[in-house]
Design a protein around this motif. Structure first.
Motif, mmCIF file in Angstrom:
data_model
loop_
_atom_site.group_PDB
_atom_site.id
_atom_site.type_symbol
_atom_site.label_atom_id
_atom_site.label_comp_id
_atom_site.label_asym_id
_atom_site.label_seq_id
_atom_site.Cartn_x
_atom_site.Cartn_y
_atom_site.Cartn_z
ATOM 1 N N LEU A 167 41.941 33.285 41.163
ATOM 2 C CA LEU A 167 40.876 34.229 40.822
ATOM 3 C C LEU A 167 39.745 33.987 41.805
ATOM 4 C CD1 LEU A 167 39.564 36.236 38.692
ATOM 5 C CD2 LEU A 167 38.656 34.200 37.597
ATOM 6 N N VAL A 168 39.384 35.040 42.537
ATOM 7 C CA VAL A 168 38.320 34.885 43.538
ATOM 8 C C VAL A 168 37.138 35.776 43.153
ATOM 9 C CG1 VAL A 168 37.729 35.111 45.979
ATOM 10 C CG2 VAL A 168 40.017 34.362 45.327
ATOM 11 N N ILE A 169 35.996 35.149 43.017
ATOM 12 C CA ILE A 169 34.771 35.886 42.663
ATOM 13 C C ILE A 169 33.877 35.872 43.900
ATOM 14 C CG2 ILE A 169 32.741 35.872 41.157
ATOM 15 C CD1 ILE A 169 34.528 34.418 39.069
ATOM 16 N N LYS A 170 33.519 37.078 44.386
ATOM 17 C CA LYS A 170 32.760 37.158 45.639
ATOM 18 C C LYS A 170 31.415 37.839 45.429
ATOM 19 C CE LYS A 170 36.188 37.208 49.310
ATOM 20 N NZ LYS A 170 36.943 38.052 50.222
ATOM 21 N N ASN A 171 30.365 37.098 45.660
ATOM 22 C CA ASN A 171 28.991 37.634 45.650
ATOM 23 C C ASN A 171 28.632 38.448 44.415
ATOM 24 O OD1 ASN A 171 28.197 36.569 48.133
ATOM 25 N ND2 ASN A 171 29.377 38.184 49.163
ATOM 26 N N LEU A 228 42.021 39.216 41.480
ATOM 27 C CA LEU A 228 42.999 38.422 40.743
ATOM 28 C C LEU A 228 44.336 38.626 41.445
ATOM 29 C CD1 LEU A 228 43.621 36.646 38.260
ATOM 30 C CD2 LEU A 228 44.035 38.712 36.961
ATOM 31 N N ASN A 229 44.896 37.551 41.948
ATOM 32 C CA ASN A 229 46.149 37.663 42.707
ATOM 33 C C ASN A 229 46.014 38.618 43.886
ATOM 34 O OD1 ASN A 229 48.125 35.967 42.048
ATOM 35 N ND2 ASN A 229 49.273 37.385 40.752
ATOM 36 N N ASN A 230 44.880 38.531 44.563
ATOM 37 C CA ASN A 230 44.561 39.365 45.739
ATOM 38 C C ASN A 230 44.386 40.846 45.430
ATOM 39 O OD1 ASN A 230 44.646 37.130 47.465
ATOM 40 N ND2 ASN A 230 46.883 37.292 47.582
ATOM 41 N N GLN A 231 44.309 41.218 44.163
ATOM 42 C CA GLN A 231 44.084 42.624 43.810
ATOM 43 C C GLN A 231 42.671 42.766 43.246
ATOM 44 O OE1 GLN A 231 47.815 42.845 41.386
ATOM 45 N NE2 GLN A 231 47.849 44.922 42.200
ATOM 46 N N CYS A 232 41.971 43.811 43.687
ATOM 47 C CA CYS A 232 40.587 44.003 43.253
ATOM 48 C C CYS A 232 40.558 44.438 41.779
ATOM 49 C CB CYS A 232 39.900 45.044 44.131
ATOM 50 S SG CYS A 232 38.179 45.251 43.678
ATOM 51 N N PHE A 245 43.776 45.974 34.556
ATOM 52 C CA PHE A 245 43.635 44.523 34.447
ATOM 53 C C PHE A 245 43.307 44.058 33.022
ATOM 54 C CE2 PHE A 245 43.605 44.581 39.026
ATOM 55 C CZ PHE A 245 44.349 43.441 39.282
ATOM 56 N N ARG A 246 42.777 44.965 32.204
ATOM 57 C CA ARG A 246 42.508 44.586 30.805
ATOM 58 C C ARG A 246 43.798 44.158 30.098
ATOM 59 N NH1 ARG A 246 38.363 48.843 30.166
ATOM 60 N NH2 ARG A 246 36.428 47.697 30.338
ATOM 61 N N GLN A 247 44.918 44.724 30.547
ATOM 62 C CA GLN A 247 46.200 44.340 29.955
ATOM 63 C C GLN A 247 46.678 42.986 30.475
ATOM 64 O OE1 GLN A 247 48.753 47.688 30.842
ATOM 65 N NE2 GLN A 247 47.933 48.843 29.129
ATOM 66 N N LYS A 248 46.108 42.556 31.586
ATOM 67 C CA LYS A 248 46.536 41.298 32.224
ATOM 68 C C LYS A 248 45.598 40.142 31.881
ATOM 69 C CE LYS A 248 49.672 43.395 34.803
ATOM 70 N NZ LYS A 248 51.070 43.162 34.494
#
Lengths: 287, 225
Positions: free
Chosen positions: A3-7, A61-65, A73-76
């Motif tokens: 999980l990558v959070i950017k700025n 998340l997993n390289n997907q915005c 993504f709410r389902q994931k």
């Protein structure tokens, strides 16, 4: 998986930042987010589950915005908020079934099979026919975590999971979290340092909307090494020291008061001690 | 996971309504018994029975619809529900439609009993009343739900619909005339005016439901409840 959070920035008014350019990279495993009240933990979690939109920034998340396709993504994502007070009139199984349907599990047989498996995993099989409103605090928390696993999510976000639980339930809850942590990211927000120490693989501190990330708990503990001092004083002197220094703890031993102080400078007649994790945290938030 | 419409079990909805269902049924039974046994014998028996029944039925729909969605504005519950992928059709439309349909069936049964025991001659009026009361259900349910979401409190839904009801019942405001669908009071009922009202109510109700479905997407606003 990561999980990558950017700025990520969230402003509630022109001058008030709830989150100020937050950057994080969280790998698989259990990750603790620690900070005082009003630090921005809940805001960050709400942004991650799509309840609040940030003013700036991106989440991958997993390289997907995530922000561009939040409904997917709410389902994931599995989310357990601080308050879990819904569906009190339904039984445990009905509650799980309702949430599973809302998460998009339409195949009845597969859904019920998965619910049975999850309830077994969190030790709630025997309570499956009990009403949610009749569960104890600990059981309700376990049900809360059970509903997050529905649909096998990639990311589970848990807000203050052990607040108000007795030590036995807290230990049991930690066990449940560890059991479900395989092949996914679990992000836990908490005040309880002991939970993070005993459960989390990584930790981030958050204060005034700014994040400091640590890759291990040891790294976090080292934050205040060489800055925690112990001194024995009389009870009359306590007020004086309290006004002058940042006192982390005080104990009476053999009728004498032993205090532990956080200080960057040397304190006369005091010995330097190894800080506990909680002291490390306290010294950081009091900075 | 697929993209099919998510249909929540009807049994869960009934359990969510909990004690409201029993209160409503008890209310009807009490009222029916009172009208039937204590106010019998006079020429106006039919009106005596229809008016309170109409009132109770109209307000009853609010008691059934609002609790289904009150979790959305309950601060102890809404964070989890709003974090789920809620679909407007499955979460709002289907749940409302099936409750209203069952309610209409119940209304139809009780009205039929009243008609066949008091006013057998005016059989057409029976259907007119049923049709009108259905539109009232849709409008009231939609209006109540929208007010609850805007006000972020179920109390606003109850008070605003009760206010609307009382106002129109006593003052017969022209736009709110549907409360006086008791057309048997008029010597020559104007059916075309009644249909117009019915369509207006139906369309207004549907618009309220569509707006409510859109409102549910505004999660940040609902979270502030």
């Amino acid at each position: 998986m990561s999980l990558v959070i950017k700025n990520i920035t969230k402003k509630y008014s022109k001058k008030k930042y709830a989150l100020n350019s937050v950057n994080m990279e969280i790998p698989n495993g259990i990750y603790g987010l620690v900070g005082p009240n009003g630090a921005g933990k809940t805001t960050l979690m709400r942004i991650l589950v799509g309840l609040i939109k940030p003013n700036e920034g991106e989440i991958f998340l997993n390289n997907q915005c995530m922000l561009k396709n939040i409904d997917y993504f709410r389902q994931k994502i599995g989310y357990l908020p601080q308050e879990f007070g819904c569906y009190k009139n339904l039984t445990v199984k009905e509650c799980m079934n309702t949430i599973a349907i809302l998460k998009g599990l339409n195949n009845k047989n597969k859904r019920l099979e998965q619910i049975d498996k999850i309830l077994k995993e969190v030790n709630l099989s025997n309570e499956s026919l009990k009403k949610v409103g009749n569960l104890s605090g600990g059981m309700r928390r376990r049900l809360g975590i059970a509903q997050t696993i529905i649909g096998n999510p990639l990311l589970i976000i848990v807000d203050e999971p052990t607040a108000g639980l007795d030590p036995e339930e807290r230990i049991r809850f930690r066990g449940v979290i560890r059991k479900i942590a395989t092949n996914r990211i679990i992000l836990i927000s908490t005040h309880i340092i002991e939970d993070v120490k005993n459960n989390c693989d990584g930790i981030s501190l958050i204060k005034n909307g700014v994040i400091k990330q640590f890759n291990s708990f040891k790294e976090f503990e080292e934050l205040s090494v060489g800055k925690v001092w112990q001194k024995t004083i009389s009870e009359e002197e306590f007020e004086l020291y309290e006004n002058k220094y940042n006192i982390l703890s005080s104990n009476t031993i053999d009728n004498k008061l032993v205090i532990r102080i956080y200080s960057d400078e040397r304190i006369s007649n005091a010995e330097i001690v190894k800080p506990s994790a909680e002291e490390g945290y306290l010294s950081w938030i009091k900075k | 996971m697929d993209k099919k419409i998510k249909i929540l079990p009807f049994s869960s909805d009934i359990k969510t309504l909990s004690i409201n269902i029993y209160f409503l049924i008890l209310g009807y039974i009490g009222l029916f018994i009172y009208q039937w046994f204590l106010k019998s014998g006079c020429d106006t028996r039919f009106i005596d029975m229809m008016l309170p029944m109409f009132t109770v039925f109209c307000m009853g729909i609010i008691i059934l619809i609002i609790p289904l969605f009150s979790n959305l504005v309950n601060p102890m519950a809404n964070e989890l529900i709003l974090s789920l992928p809620l679909g407007g059709i499955g979460y709002v439309l289907i749940r409302v439609v099936r409750i209203i349909l069952i309610y209409i069936l119940l209304t139809f049964t009780i009205y039929s009993i009243i008609y066949f025991t008091t006013n057998k001659k005016n059989f057409l009026g029976h259907f007119v009343d049923i049709k009108l009361i259905c539109s009232s259900f849709i409008f009231l349910a939609g209006f109540g739900l929208l007010v609850m979401l805007i006000g972020r409190n179920p109390i606003y839904a109850y008070t605003s619909t009760i206010f609307l009801f009382v106002f129109s019942y006593f003052f017969r405001g022209s736009g709110l005339m549907y409360w006086h669908v008791c057309q048997w009071i008029q010597p020559k009922p104007n059916f075309s005016a009644i249909w117009k009202l019915e369509y207006t109510m139906f369309i207004s109700g549907v618009i309220c439901f569509i707006l409510s479905s859109i409102f549910i997407k505004n999660k940040n606003y609902l979270l502030k409840s």
